[in-house]
Design a protein around this motif. Structure first.
Motif, mmCIF file in Angstrom:
data_model
loop_
_atom_site.group_PDB
_atom_site.id
_atom_site.type_symbol
_atom_site.label_atom_id
_atom_site.label_comp_id
_atom_site.label_asym_id
_atom_site.label_seq_id
_atom_site.Cartn_x
_atom_site.Cartn_y
_atom_site.Cartn_z
ATOM 1 N N THR A 42 -60.536 96.058 52.771
ATOM 2 C CA THR A 42 -62.208 96.048 52.599
ATOM 3 C C THR A 42 -62.777 94.847 52.158
ATOM 4 O O THR A 42 -64.050 94.490 52.747
ATOM 5 N N SER A 43 -62.277 94.145 51.127
ATOM 6 C CA SER A 43 -63.077 92.868 50.859
ATOM 7 C C SER A 43 -63.104 91.953 51.597
ATOM 8 O O SER A 43 -64.110 91.303 52.145
ATOM 9 N N GLU A 44 -62.145 91.719 52.555
ATOM 10 C CA GLU A 44 -62.185 90.843 53.662
ATOM 11 C C GLU A 44 -63.002 91.223 54.873
ATOM 12 O O GLU A 44 -63.740 90.312 55.640
ATOM 13 N N TRP A 45 -63.162 92.502 55.021
ATOM 14 C CA TRP A 45 -63.869 92.894 56.225
ATOM 15 C C TRP A 45 -65.851 92.798 55.916
ATOM 16 O O TRP A 45 -66.347 92.105 56.326
ATOM 17 N N THR A 46 -65.714 93.013 54.367
ATOM 18 C CA THR A 46 -67.006 92.738 53.620
ATOM 19 C C THR A 46 -67.508 90.947 53.896
ATOM 20 O O THR A 46 -68.589 90.765 54.322
ATOM 21 N N LYS A 47 -66.412 90.147 53.719
ATOM 22 C CA LYS A 47 -66.623 88.821 53.768
ATOM 23 C C LYS A 47 -66.911 88.474 55.324
ATOM 24 O O LYS A 47 -68.076 87.711 55.487
ATOM 25 N N LYS A 49 -68.207 90.089 58.015
ATOM 26 C CA LYS A 49 -69.190 90.585 58.596
ATOM 27 C C LYS A 49 -70.447 90.094 57.792
ATOM 28 O O LYS A 49 -71.672 90.488 58.423
ATOM 29 N N SER A 50 -70.421 89.436 56.664
ATOM 30 C CA SER A 50 -71.630 89.240 56.164
ATOM 31 C C SER A 50 -71.973 87.579 56.136
ATOM 32 O O SER A 50 -73.110 87.297 55.645
#
Length: 281
Positions: A42-47, A49-50
């Protein structure tokens, strides 16, 4: 006669300190959840895509693959696809587009080292191997999905322009072509993790892609080095993609090239894990 000094004010009573009853342990009112790989994902996906680098690199990748593919398809005739798949035009865009995935793969990990944010990441998730695993999974999923979409879209556009002119199945080239360029990106991520420097890792990966494509021309000038040059040329990235897209009249080929790239990528990932645990941040 001197007057007596005024009485000293009484000191405020010390604040009582809370103590647990004997034989009991403190229990935090804040719920504590045991972390797992899902949190890291979840953390890496947030990074990914942002940050703007993802938008730029993937946007340019789509523009190159779909745009060049459309231009190539528009210049072809129905007879050109009688014995080749409809995804051939995407090959020409991938020659340049793969550089975008290489760049993004490096930036996914090296940018955190450059800004110092990797310290925050490892503080929040002390299991370093879990962080690298999450980066590899998220990046591969994003790269593979975008690659499949772009190659498949070119195949559909070409098929619409030249309907009924090819009897060659092109579904396999979509998966294999996307897998090849995605593995190049994963290899770049592993190299970026080992070098921890964006410019150095990108330059290294460009050498990995370009040197095997250029050096054989010089090696084959010598009769003794000709065999090495031919073998290197066979596994160079442009020729490997050509085999995947059956440009050499081998329908659905490129298995050996994919296998070699997968092996090199696995070795680089193993090296990245070892160095990640042994070095300080």
């Amino acid at each position: 006669m001197s007057t007596p000094p005024p009485p000293m004010p009484q000191q405020a009573a010390a604040a009582p300190t809370w103590q647990a009853a004997p034989g009991t342990s403190y229990s935090s009112p804040i719920p504590v959840t045991r972390t797992h790989l899902g949190h890291a994902l979840t953390s890496e996906w947030t990074k990914i895509k942002s940050v703007r680098s993802t938008l730029w690199t993937l946007g340019i990748f789509l523009l190159l693959v779909v745009g060049i593919g459309f231009l190539v398809a528009a210049q072809t005739q129905d007879a050109d696809f009688s014995d080749v798949p409809y995804t051939i035009p995407a090959f020409f865009g991938l020659i340049l587009g793969q550089i975008c995935l290489i760049t993004l793969g490096v930036l996914v990990v090296s940018s955190e080292y450059g800004t110092g944010m990797i310290r925050t990441t490892f503080t929040a998730s002390p299991q370093r191997h879990r962080v690298l695993t999450a980066k590899l999974i998220i990046f591969f999923a994003v790269a593979f999905t975008v690659s499949v979409f772009s190659i498949g879209l070119v195949g559909l556009m070409t098929s619409a322009m030249h309907s009924g002119s090819s009897n060659v199945s092109w579904g396999g080239t979509v998966v294999k072509g996307a897998l090849y360029v995605s593995l190049l990106g994963v290899l770049s991520l592993a190299v970026g993790s080992m070098l921890r420097h964006s410019a150095g890792a990108i330059t290294t990966m460009l050498g990995v892609v370009l040197v095997p494509a250029i050096l054989p021309a010089f090696l084959m000038l010598s009769q003794s080095m000709r065999t090495i040059g031919e073998k290197m040329q066979e596994y160079a990235a442009p020729n490997a993609l050509a085999r995947v897209f059956a440009l050499d009249n081998e329908n659905g080929g490129g298995g050996a090239q994919l296998g070699l790239l997968a092996g090199v990528t696995a070795a680089a990932i193993a090296g990245a894990y070892v160095l990640l645990e042994r070095r300080d941040v």
